[in-house]
Write an enzyme that holds these catalytic residues in place. Structure first.
Site, mmCIF file in Angstrom:
data_model
loop_
_atom_site.group_PDB
_atom_site.id
_atom_site.type_symbol
_atom_site.label_atom_id
_atom_site.label_comp_id
_atom_site.label_asym_id
_atom_site.label_seq_id
_atom_site.Cartn_x
_atom_site.Cartn_y
_atom_site.Cartn_z
ATOM 1 N N CYS A 8 -2.392 8.733 2.709
ATOM 2 C CA CYS A 8 -2.147 8.258 1.348
ATOM 3 C C CYS A 8 -3.269 8.722 0.424
ATOM 4 O O CYS A 8 -3.035 9.028 -0.731
ATOM 5 C CB CYS A 8 -2.032 6.746 1.341
ATOM 6 S SG CYS A 8 -3.421 5.930 2.142
ATOM 7 N N GLU A 14 0.889 -1.174 0.000
ATOM 8 C CA GLU A 14 0.000 0.000 0.000
ATOM 9 C C GLU A 14 0.918 1.212 0.000
ATOM 10 O O GLU A 14 1.574 1.485 1.015
ATOM 11 C CB GLU A 14 -0.867 0.020 1.258
ATOM 12 C CG GLU A 14 -1.779 -1.164 1.416
ATOM 13 C CD GLU A 14 -2.971 -1.138 0.483
ATOM 14 O OE1 GLU A 14 -3.532 -2.201 0.231
ATOM 15 O OE2 GLU A 14 -3.318 -0.039 -0.004
HETATM 16 P P1 NDP Z 1 8.387 4.974 4.559
HETATM 17 O O1 NDP Z 1 8.313 4.223 3.291
HETATM 18 O O2 NDP Z 1 9.539 5.839 4.800
HETATM 19 O O3 NDP Z 1 8.350 3.968 5.804
HETATM 20 C C1 NDP Z 1 7.333 3.001 5.957
HETATM 21 C C2 NDP Z 1 7.834 1.938 6.906
HETATM 22 O O4 NDP Z 1 8.908 1.224 6.296
HETATM 23 C C3 NDP Z 1 8.395 2.483 8.212
HETATM 24 O O5 NDP Z 1 8.097 1.575 9.253
HETATM 25 C C4 NDP Z 1 9.879 2.504 7.936
HETATM 26 O O6 NDP Z 1 10.660 2.478 9.082
HETATM 27 C C5 NDP Z 1 10.039 1.216 7.153
HETATM 28 N N1 NDP Z 1 11.240 1.139 6.322
HETATM 29 C C6 NDP Z 1 12.054 2.150 5.909
HETATM 30 N N2 NDP Z 1 13.023 1.654 5.099
HETATM 31 C C7 NDP Z 1 12.819 0.306 5.023
HETATM 32 C C8 NDP Z 1 13.466 -0.750 4.330
HETATM 33 N N3 NDP Z 1 14.539 -0.527 3.557
HETATM 34 N N4 NDP Z 1 12.981 -1.995 4.458
HETATM 35 C C9 NDP Z 1 11.874 -2.235 5.205
HETATM 36 N N5 NDP Z 1 11.227 -1.271 5.892
HETATM 37 C C10 NDP Z 1 11.677 -0.019 5.788
HETATM 38 O O7 NDP Z 1 7.017 5.742 4.669
HETATM 39 P P2 NDP Z 1 6.592 6.778 5.772
HETATM 40 O O8 NDP Z 1 6.656 6.133 7.116
HETATM 41 O O9 NDP Z 1 7.348 8.025 5.535
HETATM 42 O O10 NDP Z 1 5.045 6.964 5.438
HETATM 43 C C11 NDP Z 1 4.598 7.844 4.462
HETATM 44 C C12 NDP Z 1 4.287 7.117 3.172
HETATM 45 O O11 NDP Z 1 3.368 6.069 3.394
HETATM 46 C C13 NDP Z 1 3.651 8.014 2.165
HETATM 47 O O12 NDP Z 1 4.235 7.843 0.900
HETATM 48 C C14 NDP Z 1 2.209 7.549 2.102
HETATM 49 O O13 NDP Z 1 1.548 7.806 0.922
HETATM 50 C C15 NDP Z 1 2.362 6.107 2.397
HETATM 51 N N6 NDP Z 1 1.130 5.562 2.933
HETATM 52 C C16 NDP Z 1 0.349 4.779 2.132
HETATM 53 C C17 NDP Z 1 -0.873 4.286 2.580
HETATM 54 C C18 NDP Z 1 -1.736 3.408 1.724
HETATM 55 O O14 NDP Z 1 -2.612 2.744 2.273
HETATM 56 N N7 NDP Z 1 -1.566 3.386 0.416
HETATM 57 C C19 NDP Z 1 -1.346 4.621 3.912
HETATM 58 C C20 NDP Z 1 -0.447 5.436 4.663
HETATM 59 C C21 NDP Z 1 0.746 5.879 4.176
HETATM 60 P P3 NDP Z 1 11.134 3.856 9.756
HETATM 61 O O15 NDP Z 1 9.988 4.812 9.718
HETATM 62 O O16 NDP Z 1 11.446 3.435 11.129
HETATM 63 O O17 NDP Z 1 12.278 4.344 8.950
#
Ligand code: NDP
Length: 518
Positions: A270, A236
């Site tokens: 999102c 997502e």
């Molecule tokens: P990120 O992609 O930065 O992070 C998402 C999660 O992935 C966090 O727990 C993060 O950890 C973790 N993460 C980061 N790098 C890695 C990796 N290399 N491997 C595995 N996990 C990793 O997103 P954000 O937290 O900044 O959230 C915002 C984004 O989420 C926006 O683009 C938004 O559109 C999307 N989103 C989409 C939704 C949907 O349903 N389509 C709903 C809500 C949000 P950490 O934060 O600890 O670095």
């Protein structure tokens, strides 16, 4: 090799930077260890069946409702969102549990299927939904409780054990969820691995199914890693949702709906409305009303509950990204009719209406994930549809019109996973509908009725004889001419759909192909 660690990291308020907690920073070895423990507990959880698991989930629902105010405190503290929004997440989780718990038996029931033809006619056949043993859920920071919950709850109900990796920005609500699970005395099939990107990577390396919610860039990395391991994943991802406001729209509702759809949670969603296409004849009036509404919103630090409409952003990095999009737009000729700058307090950013925007600007091409509403004037619905589809994202869209039939027909021309007519966010609360992005907004879907649970299961096919069996089947060893011919003719007779090909085969059966002369 990574050894156990006692490292911790700090969780701070985005509003004033005060320290909220220190939590464990899971090393990869600890993530692997947590999954090993979950694997041990999962078979007994699966054996409870949907009914037994639903009982535990309903206890969790009651705990969530009893603790709702405390949970709102926690998630408000770590995310900075207004109280009116923070308080929605726990009851929303409770409702999600109701839907999936009420339907788990139906959605996961064995399915008797009919035979596909004579070759399987002697079998009784059943399709069984067996869970992936350990599901890894990786979630972002924008809805600290709801985002993890929306995936953890169906995965648990499906019979999987779950390891949750919340964002390092907002891990406290996820830890509360785990506390609730422990306090109701549920089996140890839910664990939380707090940490940053390395913990997420380590999770992908050890689980059997990855459910990821986050940015498109990170989703791509997660997918690569999952493909290397040949484990399934569902993503997502980000969005750049368009709103199309047609000339016949109820202007009051369109203005109010677009403002809320764009600014709810400071636009950190999102499915947030991130660009608005308005038909020429109502453009000026729409913009003027929208600016008045946005200008009148109460923004800032919430000293008493419900005192503000929009509040802090979750991180300074996100605030800076929003400001970059706005300043780049202004530098290229756009105008901010209200907002357009940080508040100067914590991570606050003033809700912003942008006009004179064009399609090359970053505020239109890239996900902003912030409180901005760029508005673009269009000649007609066709131009709106063309521009709405001119995006690498395809999560969802809204259409504002009094002509609902026309709205539906325009919806079918949009390249997005969901369209809400005269509303925003509505499809998210309809658990019978799929929630999944097209194009770079995702892969797979979150809900959608039975799929919401079945996505965490593998289909197992079981055949059982319907009649008493022979000592051995004609096609088995040892081969002989007589039995091989019999099998061959049987297969031909079954496959042919006309008499000539069925009967002559049997007549010709006396001839061995290799013995044919001339
Ligand atoms: P990120 O992609 O930065 O992070 C998402 C999660 O992935 C966090 O727990 C993060 O950890 C973790 N993460 C980061 N790098 C890695 C990796 N290399 N491997 C595995 N996990 C990793 O997103 P954000 O937290 O900044 O959230 C915002 C984004 O989420 C926006 O683009 C938004 O559109 C999307 N989103 C989409 C939704 C949907 O349903 N389509 C709903 C809500 C949000 P950490 O934060 O600890 O670095």
């Amino acid at each position: 090799m990574d050894g156990p660690t006692t490292s911790t990291f700090e969780v701070r308020s985005p509003v004033d930077g005060r320290l909220l907690a220190e939590v464990a920073d899971f090393a990869p070895a600890q993530v692997a260890e947590a999954v090993t423990t979950l694997r041990t507990a999962q078979p007994a959880w699966e054996a409870l069946g949907p009914k037994g698991r639903a009982r535990w989930m309903r206890r969790l629902r009651d705990w969530l409702l009893d603790e709702a105010e405390h949970l709102a405190d926690v998630l408000q503290a770590e995310s900075g969102k207004p109280r009116a929004e923070a308080q929605l997440e726990a009851p929303w989780m409770a409702e999600l549990i109701n839907y999936f718990a009420d339907h788990a038996r139906e959605f996961l029931a064995d399915e008797r299927v009919g035979s596909s033809g004579l070759l399987s006619a002697t079998k009784r056949m059943v399709k069984v939904h067996r869970p992936y043993p350990v599901v890894g859920v990786i979630s972002p920071w924008n809805y600290p409780l709801a985002m993890p919950g929306m995936d953890v709850i169906p995965a648990l109900l499906a019979g999987s054990a779950v390891l949750l990796k919340p964002s390092e920005v907002t891990p406290l609500s996820a830890l509360e969820l785990a506390r609730g699970w422990r306090e109701i005395g549920a089996p140890p099939v839910l664990a939380v691995a707090t940490g940053s990107a390395p913990a997420g990577q380590a999770l992908v390396d050890v689980v059997d199914f990855v459910q990821f919610t986050g940015s498109t860039g990170t989703g791509r990395l997660v997918a690569h890693r999952a493909v290397d391991r040949l484990v399934p994943y569902s993503l997502e991802l980000g969005g750049k949702d368009p709103a199309i406001v047609l000339a016949d729209a109820d202007l009051d509702r369109a203005v109010a709906g677009v403002a809320w759809g764009a600014l709810f949670n400071s636009g950190q969603a999102c499915v947030s409305i991130e660009r608005v296409y308005v038909e020429d004849s109502i453009h000026d009036s729409f913009v003027s009303r929208l600016t008045t509404l946005v200008d009148g919103l109460r923004h800032g630090e919430e000293k008493t509950p419900y005192a503000v409409d929009t509040a802090a952003m979750a991180t300074m990095a996100q605030r800076n990204l929003v400001h970059r999009h706005v300043t780049e737009a202004l530098a290229s000729g756009a105008r901010a009719l209200t907002g357009g700058r940080p508040t100067g307090v914590g991570t606050g950013y003033r809700p912003t209406v942008l006009v004179d925007v064009d399609h090359s600007m970053t505020c239109i091409r890239e996900e902003t994930f912030g409180p901005t509403i760029p508005v673009i004037r269009v000649a007609d619905a066709d131009e709106a549809v063309r521009l709405a589809n001119d995006s690498s994202y395809g999560l969802s869209a809204t259409i504002w019109t009094r002509d609902l039939a026309r709205g539906q027909s325009i919806a079918r021309r949009l390249d997005v996973g969901a369209v809400n007519i005269n509303d925003a966010y509505a499809n998210l609360f309809a658990l019978t509908l799929p929630h999944g992005g097209w194009k770079t907004s995702g892969s797979g879907a979150r809900f959608g009725g039975a799929h919401g649970l079945r996505k965490y299961t593998r289909q197992q096919a079981i055949t059982t004889p319907r009649f008493p069996t022979l000592e051995r089947e004609p096609a088995w060893f040892p081969y002989s001419r007589r039995r091989a011919q019999l099998t061959r003719h049987l297969f031909h007779a079954v496959a042919a759909r006309d008499l000539r090909r069925r009967i002559p085969r049997i007549v010709r059966s006396r001839r061995w192909p290799g013995a044919r002369s001339g």
